[in-house]
Design a protein around this motif. Structure first.
Motif, PDB file in Angstrom:
ATOM      1  N   ALA B 101     124.559  51.337   2.828  1.00  0.00           N
ATOM      2  CA  ALA B 101     123.395  50.663   2.092  1.00  0.00           C
ATOM      3  C   ALA B 101     122.387  50.198   3.221  1.00  0.00           C
ATOM      4  O   ALA B 101     120.881  50.505   3.358  1.00  0.00           O
ATOM      5  CB  ALA B 101     123.636  49.864   1.173  1.00  0.00           C
ATOM      6  N   ALA B 102     122.844  49.132   4.147  1.00  0.00           N
ATOM      7  CA  ALA B 102     122.196  48.481   5.086  1.00  0.00           C
ATOM      8  C   ALA B 102     121.663  49.705   6.225  1.00  0.00           C
ATOM      9  O   ALA B 102     120.609  49.428   6.471  1.00  0.00           O
ATOM     10  CB  ALA B 102     123.013  47.455   5.617  1.00  0.00           C
ATOM     11  N   LEU B 103     122.392  50.538   6.448  1.00  0.00           N
ATOM     12  CA  LEU B 103     122.004  51.422   7.461  1.00  0.00           C
ATOM     13  C   LEU B 103     120.602  52.099   6.975  1.00  0.00           C
ATOM     14  O   LEU B 103     119.839  52.386   7.741  1.00  0.00           O
ATOM     15  CB  LEU B 103     123.081  52.505   7.747  1.00  0.00           C
ATOM     16  N   ALA B 104     120.664  52.693   5.707  1.00  0.00           N
ATOM     17  CA  ALA B 104     119.806  53.342   5.161  1.00  0.00           C
ATOM     18  C   ALA B 104     118.502  52.300   5.069  1.00  0.00           C
ATOM     19  O   ALA B 104     117.284  52.626   5.553  1.00  0.00           O
ATOM     20  CB  ALA B 104     119.977  53.904   3.883  1.00  0.00           C
ATOM     21  N   VAL B 105     118.441  51.133   4.814  1.00  0.00           N
ATOM     22  CA  VAL B 105     117.507  50.083   4.374  1.00  0.00           C
ATOM     23  C   VAL B 105     116.811  49.801   5.751  1.00  0.00           C
ATOM     24  O   VAL B 105     115.637  49.904   6.090  1.00  0.00           O
ATOM     25  CB  VAL B 105     117.728  48.992   3.596  1.00  0.00           C
ATOM     26  N   VAL B 106     117.672  49.420   6.793  1.00  0.00           N
ATOM     27  CA  VAL B 106     117.294  49.079   8.093  1.00  0.00           C
ATOM     28  C   VAL B 106     116.583  49.802   8.700  1.00  0.00           C
ATOM     29  O   VAL B 106     115.576  49.722   9.492  1.00  0.00           O
ATOM     30  CB  VAL B 106     118.589  48.400   8.867  1.00  0.00           C
TER      31      VAL B 106
END
Lengths: 270, 269
Positions: B101-106
């Protein structure tokens, strides 16, 4: 423990969905309560205090996996209505930077807002009781008490979610036949031989949800309490500095008494 | 967390992903998060993560800061997983979900200037909240610079290094000064806004896409991730033996993205 560091997809939908709905409701109420000119005037302060909290939350004390929050200070500076807005803004920006799941922004907003509002109430009450010269000590006590309460709320949320048995349920797959969840790991990737190369029909070990929750609570309270002390020291130092330099930031001005019309304005005629 | 670096990369990037519509990127990030949330299979979750990394490679985002920022939630997720997951595989899934999820948002933040991200979000938020978002992001830069200066000044005065306690007290005093500075800044900022005609709503137009093909590719990738996650969740009994397929496919996509990015770099130089 101002927010949950649980990734997306672990908590049940009803819980994070409910969190979002309550957070939106709280935001609408806060927006309505902030329509007065004097509150609107403080809008840039919301931005700046939120930025301060974000900077604090982004600096982790590595050995204990704790980061500073400064939420009690933020609550004291903003008051309850704007604190809700600030809590939401902080959580959105943190989620946008990968810190915390997006789906749990609602729950995190509620926790952070609760922390800010409780911190504000305790600090205001304490300053009224003990006076401004003791604001630092009051802030330290308010911080520890607030963090204890919100950590308990956090553990309560995890218990409510049943996430500890869960991990079994939520990491399981939806069975379309009976709409129940079953764990693929009980047969698992190992079962199909992806890692082990062979098939086995070993029963998975029993994992009690209570045990998981107990372990989670132990970790959170043990590591968290060290963080609470650090946070209390920093908040106390800042608050006592502000109390000496600019006390008007900490003491909310009392509501003005309604202005009585001057006798000369009464031109009541018979 | 170096917000300034993130912002510089987002503003100065010239890849097709940077040129795509902010709305599309946010929607695709939502699809990837949904996929990470839905999946119960570590390998499928890894595939979604690899897809995000492939998009980041195609966007020529510097990998070290990107992975460092996206990996940050792994610390907290690992703690949670250790405390509550029944076994290693379930714990790995918890951590993988957080990182994916962090990879997508970042990635959205590395390829979209923040006013565009917030302008899109602002449409669905109460006016006060939308405006506060803009002001917060701006304030992070101002306060970050000011805090650095204050801490250096306070440490120099207290003889940092030799007296750790005095140094800590000086740093906290610097924080107190920062709060005072922030308060004065907020007052001035409101006056400036009022002079410029602020009436309770900062209005920022959302930019349209300058690369429709990139939009289409991103949407296709996002939908593929979600479809795979749902399929492996619903029909996991049948699909479990084929769990290696999604990561294998996304590894091929990643290799293609690396090759394409290298070719584009050579073409540019």
């Amino acid at each position: 423990m101002t927010h949950i560091h649980i990734p997306d997809g672990v908590l049940p939908v009803w819980l994070w969905g409910g969190g979002w709905m309550l957070a939106i409701l709280a935001l609408l109420v806060a927006d309505r309560a902030s329509r007065r000119y004097e509150t609107r005037r403080r809008l840039p302060l919301v931005g700046i205090v939120s930025a301060l909290v974000i900077v604090a939350m982004s600096s982790e004390v590595v050995p204990i996996a704790y980061h500073m929050n400064l939420t009690v200070l933020a609550g004291a500076l903003l008051g309850p209505a704007l604190a809700v807005v600030s809590a939401f803004v902080v959580q959105v920006v943190l989620a946008a930077l990968g810190h915390g799941g997006v789906t749990i922004v609602g729950l995190n907003t509620l926790l952070t807002a609760a922390e800010m509002c409780l911190g504000w109430a305790l600090l205001q009450g304490g300053i009224r009781l003990f006076g401004l010269p003791r604001a630092g000590r009051v802030a330290a006590a308010a911080t520890v008490l607030t963090l204890f309460v919100t950590t308990t709320l956090l553990v309560g949320l995890v218990a409510l979610s049943g996430v500890t048995q869960a991990t079994e349920r939520e990491t399981g797959a939806l069975d379309p036949q009976n709409l129940t969840f079953a764990s693929p790991f009980s047969e698992g990737v190992v079962h199909v031989g992806l890692f082990s190369g062979g098939e086995s029909h070993e029963e998975p070990p029993e994992t009690g949800g209570g045990l998981g929750l107990k372990r989670f609570a132990t970790v959170v309270y043990t590591l968290g309490s060290i963080g609470w002390v650090l946070e209390a020291l920093v908040t106390a130092a800042i608050v006592s500095y502000l109390a000496r330099v600019r006390p008007s930031l900490l003491v909310q001005p009392r509501a003005l008494a309604p202005v009585r019309p001057a006798p000369a304005e009464h031109h009541g005629g018979a | 967390m170096n917000v300034r670096l993130v912002d510089t990369i987002a503003v100065s990037g010239r890849s097709p992903v940077h040129a795509a519509s902010p709305r599309t990127k946010l929607a695709v990030a939502a699809l990837a998060i949904a996929a990470a949330a839905v999946t119960t299979n570590v390998l499928v979750c890894a595939a979604v993560a690899l897809t995000a990394i492939a998009a980041a490679v195609a966007a020529r985002v510097p990998m070290r800061p990107y992975l460092a920022l996206a990996g940050y939630p792994a610390i907290f997720a690992a703690l949670f997983a250790w405390a509550s997951a029944p076994d290693l595989l379930a714990g790995a899934l918890v951590v993988a979900k957080a990182v994916t999820a962090a990879l997508a948002v970042v990635l959205v933040l590395f390829t979209t200037p923040y006013p565009q991200v917030f302008a899109t979000i602002q449409r669905v938020l109460p006016g006060l909240v939308g405006d506060a978002l803009f002001m917060t992001y701006r304030a992070i830069f101002i306060l970050g610079d000011k805090l650095d200066d204050l801490v250096v000044a306070a440490r120099l005065r207290s003889g940092a290094g030799r007296h750790p306690l005095r140094s800590a007290l000086a740093t906290v005093r610097a924080l107190g000064n920062l709060v005072l500075y922030a308060f004065d800044l907020a007052e001035r900022e409101y006056d400036v806004l009022a002079l410029r005609g602020y009436s309770g709503r900062l209005s920022v137009p959302v930019r349209r896409s300058a690369a429709p093909l990139a939009d289409a590719a991103l949407v296709a990738g996002g939908i593929a991730c979600l479809v795979a996650a749902v399929a492996w969740r619903v029909a996991w009994r049948e699909l479990l033996p084929y769990s290696w397929l999604p990561p294998a496919f996304t590894l091929a996509v990643l290799a293609a993205a690396i090759a394409w990015s290298a070719a584009a770099k050579e073409g540019a130089s």
